[in-house]
Motif scaffolding. Structure first.
Motif, PDB file in Angstrom:
ATOM      1  N   SER A  81     -46.164  15.123 -19.767  1.00 23.45           N
ATOM      2  CA  SER A  81     -46.103  16.563 -19.560  1.00 23.45           C
ATOM      3  C   SER A  81     -45.765  17.275 -20.862  1.00 23.45           C
ATOM      4  CB  SER A  81     -45.033  16.894 -18.515  1.00 23.45           C
ATOM      5  OG  SER A  81     -44.844  18.280 -18.429  1.00 23.45           O
ATOM      6  N   ALA A  82     -46.553  18.273 -21.218  1.00 26.58           N
ATOM      7  CA  ALA A  82     -46.335  19.032 -22.452  1.00 26.58           C
ATOM      8  C   ALA A  82     -45.653  20.364 -22.157  1.00 26.58           C
ATOM      9  CB  ALA A  82     -47.650  19.251 -23.172  1.00 26.58           C
ATOM     10  N   ASP A  83     -44.776  20.382 -21.171  1.00 25.89           N
ATOM     11  CA  ASP A  83     -44.080  21.601 -20.775  1.00 25.89           C
ATOM     12  C   ASP A  83     -42.645  21.558 -21.298  1.00 25.89           C
ATOM     13  OD1 ASP A  83     -43.526  24.016 -19.536  1.00 25.89           O
ATOM     14  OD2 ASP A  83     -42.911  23.031 -17.663  1.00 25.89           O
ATOM     15  N   ILE A  84     -42.398  22.257 -22.407  1.00 27.64           N
ATOM     16  CA  ILE A  84     -41.043  22.289 -22.962  1.00 27.64           C
ATOM     17  C   ILE A  84     -40.633  23.742 -23.179  1.00 27.64           C
ATOM     18  CG2 ILE A  84     -41.218  20.000 -24.034  1.00 27.64           C
ATOM     19  CD1 ILE A  84     -41.638  21.385 -26.701  1.00 27.64           C
ATOM     20  N   SER A  85     -39.329  23.956 -23.152  1.00 25.22           N
ATOM     21  CA  SER A  85     -38.806  25.316 -23.296  1.00 25.22           C
ATOM     22  C   SER A  85     -38.947  25.805 -24.732  1.00 25.22           C
ATOM     23  CB  SER A  85     -37.333  25.348 -22.880  1.00 25.22           C
ATOM     24  OG  SER A  85     -36.542  24.656 -23.827  1.00 25.22           O
ATOM     25  N   LEU A  86     -38.804  27.105 -24.903  1.00 23.71           N
ATOM     26  CA  LEU A  86     -38.855  27.698 -26.238  1.00 23.71           C
ATOM     27  C   LEU A  86     -37.742  27.138 -27.116  1.00 23.71           C
ATOM     28  CD1 LEU A  86     -39.902  29.720 -28.321  1.00 23.71           C
ATOM     29  CD2 LEU A  86     -38.457  31.460 -27.252  1.00 23.71           C
ATOM     30  N   VAL A  87     -36.542  27.042 -26.576  1.00 20.78           N
ATOM     31  CA  VAL A  87     -35.404  26.533 -27.354  1.00 20.78           C
ATOM     32  C   VAL A  87     -35.662  25.095 -27.796  1.00 20.78           C
ATOM     33  CG1 VAL A  87     -32.950  25.944 -27.262  1.00 20.78           C
ATOM     34  CG2 VAL A  87     -33.748  28.092 -26.282  1.00 20.78           C
ATOM     35  N   LYS A  88     -36.148  24.272 -26.876  1.00 22.56           N
ATOM     36  CA  LYS A  88     -36.415  22.881 -27.222  1.00 22.56           C
ATOM     37  C   LYS A  88     -37.545  22.792 -28.253  1.00 22.56           C
ATOM     38  CE  LYS A  88     -35.988  18.576 -24.784  1.00 22.56           C
ATOM     39  NZ  LYS A  88     -35.924  17.912 -23.499  1.00 22.56           N
ATOM     40  N   GLY A  89     -38.556  23.637 -28.122  1.00 21.51           N
ATOM     41  CA  GLY A  89     -39.637  23.658 -29.099  1.00 21.51           C
ATOM     42  C   GLY A  89     -39.145  24.022 -30.490  1.00 21.51           C
ATOM     43  N   LEU A  90     -38.237  25.010 -30.535  1.00 17.89           N
ATOM     44  CA  LEU A  90     -37.651  25.395 -31.827  1.00 17.89           C
ATOM     45  C   LEU A  90     -36.793  24.269 -32.408  1.00 17.89           C
ATOM     46  CD1 LEU A  90     -36.743  29.112 -31.047  1.00 17.89           C
ATOM     47  CD2 LEU A  90     -38.421  28.305 -32.740  1.00 17.89           C
ATOM     48  N   LEU A  91     -36.115  23.537 -31.555  1.00 15.43           N
ATOM     49  CA  LEU A  91     -35.312  22.404 -32.033  1.00 15.43           C
ATOM     50  C   LEU A  91     -36.197  21.287 -32.576  1.00 15.43           C
ATOM     51  CD1 LEU A  91     -32.538  22.306 -29.285  1.00 15.43           C
ATOM     52  CD2 LEU A  91     -32.266  22.974 -31.691  1.00 15.43           C
ATOM     53  N   TYR A  92     -37.312  21.010 -31.909  1.00 14.30           N
ATOM     54  CA  TYR A  92     -38.262  20.029 -32.452  1.00 14.30           C
ATOM     55  C   TYR A  92     -38.806  20.503 -33.800  1.00 14.30           C
ATOM     56  CZ  TYR A  92     -38.617  16.985 -28.351  1.00 14.30           C
ATOM     57  OH  TYR A  92     -38.354  16.088 -27.351  1.00 14.30           O
ATOM     58  N   PHE A  93     -39.124  21.785 -33.885  1.00 18.58           N
ATOM     59  CA  PHE A  93     -39.592  22.361 -35.139  1.00 18.58           C
ATOM     60  C   PHE A  93     -38.571  22.099 -36.257  1.00 18.58           C
ATOM     61  CE2 PHE A  93     -39.607  25.995 -38.079  1.00 18.58           C
ATOM     62  CZ  PHE A  93     -40.912  25.939 -38.547  1.00 18.58           C
ATOM     63  N   ALA A  94     -37.301  22.415 -35.968  1.00 22.66           N
ATOM     64  CA  ALA A  94     -36.239  22.205 -36.964  1.00 22.66           C
ATOM     65  C   ALA A  94     -36.066  20.731 -37.299  1.00 22.66           C
ATOM     66  CB  ALA A  94     -34.923  22.797 -36.449  1.00 22.66           C
ATOM     67  N   ILE A 150     -35.976  11.564 -37.505  1.00 20.69           N
ATOM     68  CA  ILE A 150     -36.091  10.685 -36.338  1.00 20.69           C
ATOM     69  C   ILE A 150     -34.903  10.874 -35.403  1.00 20.69           C
ATOM     70  CG2 ILE A 150     -35.987   8.266 -35.571  1.00 20.69           C
ATOM     71  CD1 ILE A 150     -37.759   7.565 -37.993  1.00 20.69           C
ATOM     72  N   LEU A 151     -33.696  10.839 -35.962  1.00 18.53           N
ATOM     73  CA  LEU A 151     -32.500  11.007 -35.127  1.00 18.53           C
ATOM     74  C   LEU A 151     -32.491  12.363 -34.436  1.00 18.53           C
ATOM     75  CD1 LEU A 151     -29.801   9.404 -37.462  1.00 18.53           C
ATOM     76  CD2 LEU A 151     -30.742   8.447 -35.337  1.00 18.53           C
ATOM     77  N   SER A 152     -32.913  13.388 -35.145  1.00 20.33           N
ATOM     78  CA  SER A 152     -32.951  14.735 -34.566  1.00 20.33           C
ATOM     79  C   SER A 152     -33.977  14.827 -33.442  1.00 20.33           C
ATOM     80  CB  SER A 152     -33.262  15.775 -35.643  1.00 20.33           C
ATOM     81  OG  SER A 152     -32.262  15.786 -36.619  1.00 20.33           O
ATOM     82  N   ILE A 153     -35.142  14.271 -33.649  1.00 23.15           N
ATOM     83  CA  ILE A 153     -36.195  14.322 -32.630  1.00 23.15           C
ATOM     84  C   ILE A 153     -35.738  13.625 -31.352  1.00 23.15           C
ATOM     85  CG2 ILE A 153     -38.509  13.482 -32.024  1.00 23.15           C
ATOM     86  CD1 ILE A 153     -39.197  13.968 -35.058  1.00 23.15           C
ATOM     87  N   PHE A 154     -35.173  12.438 -31.502  1.00 24.31           N
ATOM     88  CA  PHE A 154     -34.696  11.729 -30.307  1.00 24.31           C
ATOM     89  C   PHE A 154     -33.493  12.416 -29.696  1.00 24.31           C
ATOM     90  CE2 PHE A 154     -37.154   8.083 -32.093  1.00 24.31           C
ATOM     91  CZ  PHE A 154     -38.026   7.960 -31.029  1.00 24.31           C
ATOM     92  N   GLY A 155     -32.677  13.077 -30.514  1.00 21.69           N
ATOM     93  CA  GLY A 155     -31.556  13.855 -29.981  1.00 21.69           C
ATOM     94  C   GLY A 155     -32.034  15.044 -29.158  1.00 21.69           C
ATOM     95  N   VAL A 156     -33.047  15.733 -29.658  1.00 18.40           N
ATOM     96  CA  VAL A 156     -33.613  16.876 -28.927  1.00 18.40           C
ATOM     97  C   VAL A 156     -34.225  16.419 -27.613  1.00 18.40           C
ATOM     98  CG1 VAL A 156     -35.415  18.651 -28.977  1.00 18.40           C
ATOM     99  CG2 VAL A 156     -33.986  18.276 -30.995  1.00 18.40           C
ATOM    100  N   ALA A 157     -34.883  15.256 -27.650  1.00 13.34           N
ATOM    101  CA  ALA A 157     -35.539  14.745 -26.435  1.00 13.34           C
ATOM    102  C   ALA A 157     -34.529  14.529 -25.313  1.00 13.34           C
ATOM    103  CB  ALA A 157     -36.268  13.445 -26.750  1.00 13.34           C
ATOM    104  N   GLY A 158     -33.308  14.189 -25.666  1.00 13.08           N
ATOM    105  CA  GLY A 158     -32.282  13.928 -24.650  1.00 13.08           C
ATOM    106  C   GLY A 158     -31.590  15.160 -24.113  1.00 13.08           C
ATOM    107  N   LEU A 159     -31.894  16.325 -24.653  1.00 12.88           N
ATOM    108  CA  LEU A 159     -31.251  17.567 -24.192  1.00 12.88           C
ATOM    109  C   LEU A 159     -31.933  18.109 -22.942  1.00 12.88           C
ATOM    110  CD1 LEU A 159     -30.816  19.423 -27.612  1.00 12.88           C
ATOM    111  CD2 LEU A 159     -29.075  18.153 -26.336  1.00 12.88           C
ATOM    112  N   ASN A 160     -31.145  18.671 -22.059  1.00 14.61           N
ATOM    113  CA  ASN A 160     -31.676  19.315 -20.854  1.00 14.61           C
ATOM    114  C   ASN A 160     -31.648  20.820 -21.021  1.00 14.61           C
ATOM    115  OD1 ASN A 160     -32.488  17.234 -19.245  1.00 14.61           O
ATOM    116  ND2 ASN A 160     -30.472  16.922 -18.329  1.00 14.61           N
ATOM    117  N   ILE A 161     -32.533  21.341 -21.854  1.00 14.36           N
ATOM    118  CA  ILE A 161     -32.600  22.796 -22.080  1.00 14.36           C
ATOM    119  C   ILE A 161     -34.036  23.270 -21.998  1.00 14.36           C
ATOM    120  CG2 ILE A 161     -30.484  23.126 -23.384  1.00 14.36           C
ATOM    121  CD1 ILE A 161     -32.130  22.821 -25.923  1.00 14.36           C
TER     122      ILE A 161
END
Length: 161
Positions: A81-94, A150-161
């Motif tokens: 599923s490619a459905d992610i929130s704006l906040v999570k998308g910005l975190l992946y960007f960062a 890598i650590l940031s990407i996997f950290g963002v993946a674990g967030l429920n936002i």
């Protein structure tokens, strides 16, 4: 509208990681290649040694591509599923930015160290092992950027936002 922007920012981050690090590597390998070609013109027997030194700035492009693949996998573009929130998308960007910017900058700087090492090998081929150390030291910072992304990407993946 804003709810669908998360995926766009995440994709932009993945693209920037691959693009910036790839540009840096292309520039870096080109710069080092110019020096290597000059050495091989004078002594073709040194081809393999200078080729290794020329290739060193190319690793950042590989690291950027790796970050892009990991991000695309995490955000569901490569399946799921490619459905992610704006906040999570910005975190992946960062999370992708360290590899993009450090990859761009370190590949070019590593090329400069590689050029100096190619010069060393042209005059003292027996010092090849020592000549490898100079550009390898710059590689350390590309690896650190890779790890933080890598650590940031996997950290963002674990967030429920």
């Amino acid at each position: 509208m804003w709810s669908s922007m998360g995926i766009a920012f995440a994709l932009l981050g993945a693209a920037l990681a691959a693009l910036l690090a790839g540009i840096g590597s292309a520039i870096g390998v080109g710069i080092a290649g110019e020096a290597a070609a000059g050495v091989v013109t004078e002594d073709p027997a040194k081809f393999s040694k200078v080729l290794i030194l020329q290739l060193l700035p190319g690793t950042q492009g590989i690291y950027g591509l790796l970050i892009a693949f990991i991000t695309l996998t995490q955000i569901g573009i490569m399946g799921g599923s490619a459905d992610i929130s704006l906040v999570k998308g910005l975190l992946y960007f960062a999370a992708c930015l360290p590899m993009g910017f450090v990859g761009l900058w370190s590949a070019i700087r590593q090329a400069r160290a590689s050029v100096a090492s190619i010069g060393l090998v042209s005059k003292r081929p027996e010092q090849f092992g020592k000549a490898m150390i100079f550009p390898a030291m710059v590689e350390t910072y590309a690896i650190l950027a890779l790890l933080i992304s890598i650590l940031s990407i996997f950290g963002v993946a674990g967030l429920n936002i």
